[in-house]
Scaffold this motif. Structure first.
Motif, PDB file in Angstrom:
ATOM      1  N   GLN A   6      71.463  -4.076  51.948  1.00 23.82           N
ATOM      2  CA  GLN A   6      70.243  -2.456  52.349  1.00 23.82           C
ATOM      3  C   GLN A   6      70.799  -1.427  51.974  1.00 23.82           C
ATOM      4  OE1 GLN A   6      71.966  -3.131  56.673  1.00 23.82           O
ATOM      5  NE2 GLN A   6      70.446  -5.152  56.504  1.00 23.82           N
ATOM      6  N   LYS A   7      69.175  -0.426  51.813  1.00 28.52           N
ATOM      7  CA  LYS A   7      69.294   0.907  51.272  1.00 28.52           C
ATOM      8  C   LYS A   7      68.409   1.341  52.875  1.00 28.52           C
ATOM      9  CE  LYS A   7      67.315   4.307  49.534  1.00 28.52           C
ATOM     10  NZ  LYS A   7      66.107   5.021  50.000  1.00 28.52           N
ATOM     11  N   TYR A   8      69.116   2.717  52.628  1.00 30.41           N
ATOM     12  CA  TYR A   8      69.191   3.693  54.021  1.00 30.41           C
ATOM     13  C   TYR A   8      68.839   5.099  53.353  1.00 30.41           C
ATOM     14  CZ  TYR A   8      70.254   0.165  57.340  1.00 30.41           C
ATOM     15  OH  TYR A   8      70.479  -1.588  57.992  1.00 30.41           O
ATOM     16  N   GLY A   9      67.314   5.110  53.317  1.00 27.03           N
ATOM     17  CA  GLY A   9      67.085   6.965  52.722  1.00 27.03           C
ATOM     18  C   GLY A   9      67.833   7.768  53.828  1.00 27.03           C
ATOM     19  N   GLY A  10      67.461   8.836  53.536  1.00 27.07           N
ATOM     20  CA  GLY A  10      68.514  10.450  53.710  1.00 27.07           C
ATOM     21  C   GLY A  10      66.969  10.514  54.934  1.00 27.07           C
ATOM     22  N   SER A 153      68.372   6.478  44.968  1.00 27.57           N
ATOM     23  CA  SER A 153      69.627   5.641  45.574  1.00 27.57           C
ATOM     24  C   SER A 153      68.759   4.126  45.811  1.00 27.57           C
ATOM     25  CB  SER A 153      69.860   5.704  46.702  1.00 27.57           C
ATOM     26  OG  SER A 153      70.528   7.218  46.816  1.00 27.57           O
ATOM     27  N   ASP A 154      66.942   4.049  45.655  1.00 28.87           N
ATOM     28  CA  ASP A 154      66.632   2.456  45.068  1.00 28.87           C
ATOM     29  C   ASP A 154      67.623   1.767  44.207  1.00 28.87           C
ATOM     30  OD1 ASP A 154      65.124   3.708  47.574  1.00 28.87           O
ATOM     31  OD2 ASP A 154      63.396   4.627  46.457  1.00 28.87           O
ATOM     32  N   THR A 155      67.194   2.496  43.254  1.00 31.57           N
ATOM     33  CA  THR A 155      68.163   2.319  42.167  1.00 31.57           C
ATOM     34  C   THR A 155      69.475   1.701  42.112  1.00 31.57           C
ATOM     35  OG1 THR A 155      66.220   3.142  40.788  1.00 31.57           O
ATOM     36  CG2 THR A 155      68.677   1.814  39.418  1.00 31.57           C
ATOM     37  N   THR A 173      63.647   2.572  54.982  1.00 32.89           N
ATOM     38  CA  THR A 173      63.264   3.837  54.609  1.00 32.89           C
ATOM     39  C   THR A 173      62.341   4.384  56.259  1.00 32.89           C
ATOM     40  OG1 THR A 173      61.625   5.792  54.138  1.00 32.89           O
ATOM     41  CG2 THR A 173      60.575   3.091  53.685  1.00 32.89           C
ATOM     42  N   ASP A 174      61.600   5.313  55.996  1.00 35.67           N
ATOM     43  CA  ASP A 174      60.731   6.261  57.755  1.00 35.67           C
ATOM     44  C   ASP A 174      59.727   5.961  57.301  1.00 35.67           C
ATOM     45  OD1 ASP A 174      59.320   7.125  55.426  1.00 35.67           O
ATOM     46  OD2 ASP A 174      60.565   9.290  55.804  1.00 35.67           O
ATOM     47  N   VAL A 175      59.362   4.948  57.023  1.00 38.46           N
ATOM     48  CA  VAL A 175      57.678   4.280  57.242  1.00 38.46           C
ATOM     49  C   VAL A 175      58.314   2.768  57.146  1.00 38.46           C
ATOM     50  CG1 VAL A 175      56.179   5.572  56.429  1.00 38.46           C
ATOM     51  CG2 VAL A 175      57.539   4.364  54.902  1.00 38.46           C
ATOM     52  N   ASP A 176      57.460   1.831  57.802  1.00 38.19           N
ATOM     53  CA  ASP A 176      57.724   0.925  57.734  1.00 38.19           C
ATOM     54  C   ASP A 176      57.084  -0.396  56.609  1.00 38.19           C
ATOM     55  OD1 ASP A 176      54.918   0.399  58.123  1.00 38.19           O
ATOM     56  OD2 ASP A 176      55.536  -1.143  60.384  1.00 38.19           O
ATOM     57  N   THR A 180      48.937   1.011  51.967  1.00 44.37           N
ATOM     58  CA  THR A 180      47.434   1.377  51.330  1.00 44.37           C
ATOM     59  C   THR A 180      47.270   2.808  50.486  1.00 44.37           C
ATOM     60  OG1 THR A 180      45.813   1.734  52.906  1.00 44.37           O
ATOM     61  CG2 THR A 180      45.764  -0.265  52.832  1.00 44.37           C
ATOM     62  N   THR A 181      47.589   3.491  51.387  1.00 44.51           N
ATOM     63  CA  THR A 181      48.147   5.431  50.492  1.00 44.51           C
ATOM     64  C   THR A 181      49.451   5.965  51.124  1.00 44.51           C
ATOM     65  OG1 THR A 181      47.249   7.099  49.421  1.00 44.51           O
ATOM     66  CG2 THR A 181      46.262   6.546  51.781  1.00 44.51           C
ATOM     67  N   ASP A 182      49.283   7.068  50.793  1.00 40.17           N
ATOM     68  CA  ASP A 182      50.468   7.649  52.534  1.00 40.17           C
ATOM     69  C   ASP A 182      50.470   7.775  53.238  1.00 40.17           C
ATOM     70  OD1 ASP A 182      52.742   9.399  52.898  1.00 40.17           O
ATOM     71  OD2 ASP A 182      53.041  10.263  50.731  1.00 40.17           O
ATOM     72  N   SER A 208      53.545   7.169  43.989  1.00 38.66           N
ATOM     73  CA  SER A 208      54.184   6.920  45.843  1.00 38.66           C
ATOM     74  C   SER A 208      55.225   7.292  45.320  1.00 38.66           C
ATOM     75  CB  SER A 208      53.430   5.430  46.278  1.00 38.66           C
ATOM     76  OG  SER A 208      52.311   5.046  45.251  1.00 38.66           O
ATOM     77  N   ARG A 209      56.049   7.222  46.225  1.00 36.52           N
ATOM     78  CA  ARG A 209      57.480   7.992  46.499  1.00 36.52           C
ATOM     79  C   ARG A 209      58.690   6.793  47.339  1.00 36.52           C
ATOM     80  NH1 ARG A 209      59.688  13.345  50.541  1.00 36.52           N
ATOM     81  NH2 ARG A 209      57.416  12.411  51.465  1.00 36.52           N
ATOM     82  N   VAL A 210      57.722   5.897  47.391  1.00 38.03           N
ATOM     83  CA  VAL A 210      58.256   5.453  48.782  1.00 38.03           C
ATOM     84  C   VAL A 210      59.496   4.141  47.915  1.00 38.03           C
ATOM     85  CG1 VAL A 210      56.442   3.339  48.543  1.00 38.03           C
ATOM     86  CG2 VAL A 210      57.947   3.492  50.986  1.00 38.03           C
TER      87      VAL A 210
HETATM   88  P1  ADP Z   1      63.688   7.683  51.487  1.00 39.16           P
HETATM   89  O1  ADP Z   1      64.535   9.433  52.110  1.00 39.16           O
HETATM   90  O2  ADP Z   1      63.744   6.968  52.896  1.00 39.16           O
HETATM   91  O3  ADP Z   1      64.030   6.785  50.277  1.00 39.16           O
HETATM   92  P2  ADP Z   1      61.096   8.896  50.677  1.00 39.16           P
HETATM   93  O4  ADP Z   1      60.671   9.898  51.345  1.00 39.16           O
HETATM   94  O5  ADP Z   1      61.775   8.553  49.582  1.00 39.16           O
HETATM   95  O6  ADP Z   1      62.130   7.999  51.447  1.00 39.16           O
HETATM   96  O7  ADP Z   1      60.033   7.731  51.224  1.00 39.16           O
HETATM   97  C1  ADP Z   1      60.082   7.505  51.835  1.00 39.16           C
HETATM   98  C2  ADP Z   1      57.703   8.259  51.984  1.00 39.16           C
HETATM   99  O8  ADP Z   1      57.135   7.144  50.946  1.00 39.16           O
HETATM  100  C3  ADP Z   1      57.088   8.041  53.120  1.00 39.16           C
HETATM  101  O9  ADP Z   1      58.227   8.793  54.004  1.00 39.16           O
HETATM  102  C4  ADP Z   1      55.483   8.167  52.879  1.00 39.16           C
HETATM  103  O10 ADP Z   1      55.249   9.288  53.388  1.00 39.16           O
HETATM  104  C5  ADP Z   1      56.048   8.191  51.399  1.00 39.16           C
HETATM  105  N1  ADP Z   1      55.050   7.138  50.575  1.00 39.16           N
HETATM  106  C6  ADP Z   1      54.280   7.808  49.711  1.00 39.16           C
HETATM  107  N2  ADP Z   1      52.766   7.146  49.196  1.00 39.16           N
HETATM  108  C7  ADP Z   1      53.528   5.255  50.103  1.00 39.16           C
HETATM  109  C8  ADP Z   1      52.710   4.575  50.913  1.00 39.16           C
HETATM  110  N3  ADP Z   1      52.040   4.049  49.518  1.00 39.16           N
HETATM  111  N4  ADP Z   1      53.805   3.906  50.925  1.00 39.16           N
HETATM  112  C9  ADP Z   1      54.213   4.099  52.317  1.00 39.16           C
HETATM  113  N5  ADP Z   1      55.325   5.100  51.746  1.00 39.16           N
HETATM  114  C10 ADP Z   1      54.562   6.222  50.903  1.00 39.16           C
END
Ligand code: ADP
Ligand code: ASP
Ligand code: MG
Length: 408
Positions: A6-10, A153-155, A173-176, A180-182, A208-210
């Motif tokens: 499991q990886k937990y983001g910032g 950290s994802d890597t 992360t902070d989205v579930d 389809t876009t940010d 898309s930095r997710v």
């Molecule tokens: P973490 O700190 O957990 O690594 P990041 O900030 O690196 O989190 O990545 C999560 C963020 O990526 C979300 O809060 C969202 O704003 C952004 N994001 C950009 N594109 C997308 C997408 N297509 N789907 C989900 N999140 C996205």
């Protein structure tokens, strides 16, 4: 019993309260009998804070020293999580990248992982411990601390999952999930239950930095089962990155829209149209290790043509400097450039079997009165460069035009 990384983001570890929350989640997985390796990022904002400190002393901080410093962010959260786990009665131990021998090359601030020595981790797991590993960092052959690039950290998570042949790698992360876009730009954005590996690769590389792109690449190379989930929500099962394309006829042609503001555009005016010119212009830039993204060259009418390309914004000033002698040498008319551009990309494997996606995208931008400066396409994406100030408008309009807010 499964082995799960499991990886937990910032944002998920941004306070001790949230770290306790992470510990409770880990404990629940442990209670189900699974073995857990947990990778943590630094607290949200910490890496930026550290980089800013370095810049107070050096405009371009020395990469080796920068890595020594920015790696401390993750060293704090790994120990805090380990403590929180112990408070819940679990056995836990934290390790830096160097301690578990995440061996990398020596390319400071963007190092690549060469190998991971899993023996120590396996031993701890066998003894019933949760192993907590600092994300984003490694060590080179000479013992220097290295880091893996922003979002790295994802890597770390995927690399550990690959090395340990884990059953699943879960990115919290902070989205579930992958949308389809940010969702911060388009509130109507919809979570994708699955996304193909190829699409995720495009989306990550297009902004898309997710997920960090190198994490996606590694997942593909080692066929790691990768899932993006929320650390704040219990119900959602997130997004699974799949290696097979959905074969149903109803498959949407477009999966998502990515965007970034990280590029700058340079146009060399009145370039003589003769063999070898592209090489004369781009050769020195490549030699300086600067990546060129889009390239457009027009047909010539009077023996000269305009030659445009884009580079990463951080390489913009350096590129212009490198071009000065070249422009003189080839007797071009001049240079026009700007970094107020944005790239918006429409991504989907369904594009292969659906015609007319490009024209629908162009029509949408025309209706909004947005001028297109450059276009590039591949089998599963269309990228369009526009003025930065229209970026959000373009993303919203395209999202609507392709009906992405509706269930696929
Ligand atoms: P973490 O700190 O957990 O690594 P990041 O900030 O690196 O989190 O990545 C999560 C963020 O990526 C979300 O809060 C969202 O704003 C952004 N994001 C950009 N594109 C997308 C997408 N297509 N789907 C989900 N999140 C996205
Ligand atoms: N802390 C690092 C960064 O902010 C790595 C990560 O969060 O993935 O880029
Ligand atoms: Mg991230």
């Amino acid at each position: 019993m499964a082995l799960i990384v499991q990886k937990y983001g910032g944002t998920s570890v941004s306070s001790t309260e949230r770290i306790k929350n992470v510990a409770r989640r880990v404990a629940r997985w442990r209670a189900l009998g699974h073995q857990l390796v947990v990778v943590v990022s630094a607290m949200a904002g910490e890496t930026n804070r550290l980089i800013a400190l370095a810049r107070e002393l050096q405009a371009h901080p020395e990469p080796r020293e920068l890595d020594v410093m920015v790696s401390t962010g993750e060293q704090v959260t790994m120990a805090l999580l380990s403590m929180a786990l112990m408070e819940l009665g679990l056995k836990a131990r934290s390790y830096t990248g160097a301690q578990v021998k995440i061996l990398t090359d020596s390319a400071h601030t963007k190092a690549r992982i060469v190998s991971i020595d899993e023996a120590l981790i396996r031993k701890d797991l066998a003894e019933g411990r949760v192993v907590v590993v600092a994300g984003f960092q490694g060590v080179d052959e000479q013992g220097n601390i290295t880091t893996l690039g922003r979002g790295g950290s994802d890597t770390t998570g995927v690399a550990l999952a690959a090395a340990l042949k884990a059953d699943e790698c879960q990115i919290y992360t902070d989205v579930d999930g992958v949308y389809t876009t940010d969702p911060r730009i388009v509130p109507e954005a919809r979570r994708l239950k699955t996304v193909t590996f190829e699409e995720m690769l495009e989306m990550a590389s297009l902004g898309s930095r997710v997920l960090q792109i190198r994490a996606v690449e590694l997942a593909g190379k080692y066929q790691v089962k990768l899932r993006v989930l929320s650390s704040f929500e219990e119900e959602s099962d997130g997004t699974l990155i799949t290696f097979e394309e959905d074969q149903t006829m109803e498959q949407a042609s477009i999966s998502g829209i990515a965007f970034n503001r990280d590029e700058a555009k340079i146009t060399i005016l009145g370039v003589p149209d003769r063999p070898g010119i592209a090489y004369q212009i781009l050769g020195p830039i490549g030699d300086a290790n600067i990546d060129v993204d889009m390239i457009v060259q027009n047909v010539s009418h009077d023996g000269t043509t305009d030659f445009s390309f884009t580079v990463h914004r951080s390489d913009y000033a350096k590129t212009l400097k490198l071009l000065e002698p070249v422009v003189k040498h080839i007797k071009a008319r001049g240079v026009e450039s700007g970094d107020k551009i944005a790239k918006v990309s429409v991504v989907g494997v369904g594009m292969r079997s659906h015609a007319g996606i490009a024209s629908a995208a162009f029509r949408t931008l025309a209706e909004e009165g947005i001028n297109i400066e450059m276009i590039s396409t591949s089998e599963i994406k269309i990228s369009i460069v526009i003025n930065e100030k229209y970026m959000e408008l373009a993303v919203r309009a395209l999202h609507k035009a392709f009906g992405l807010e509706q269930p696929g």
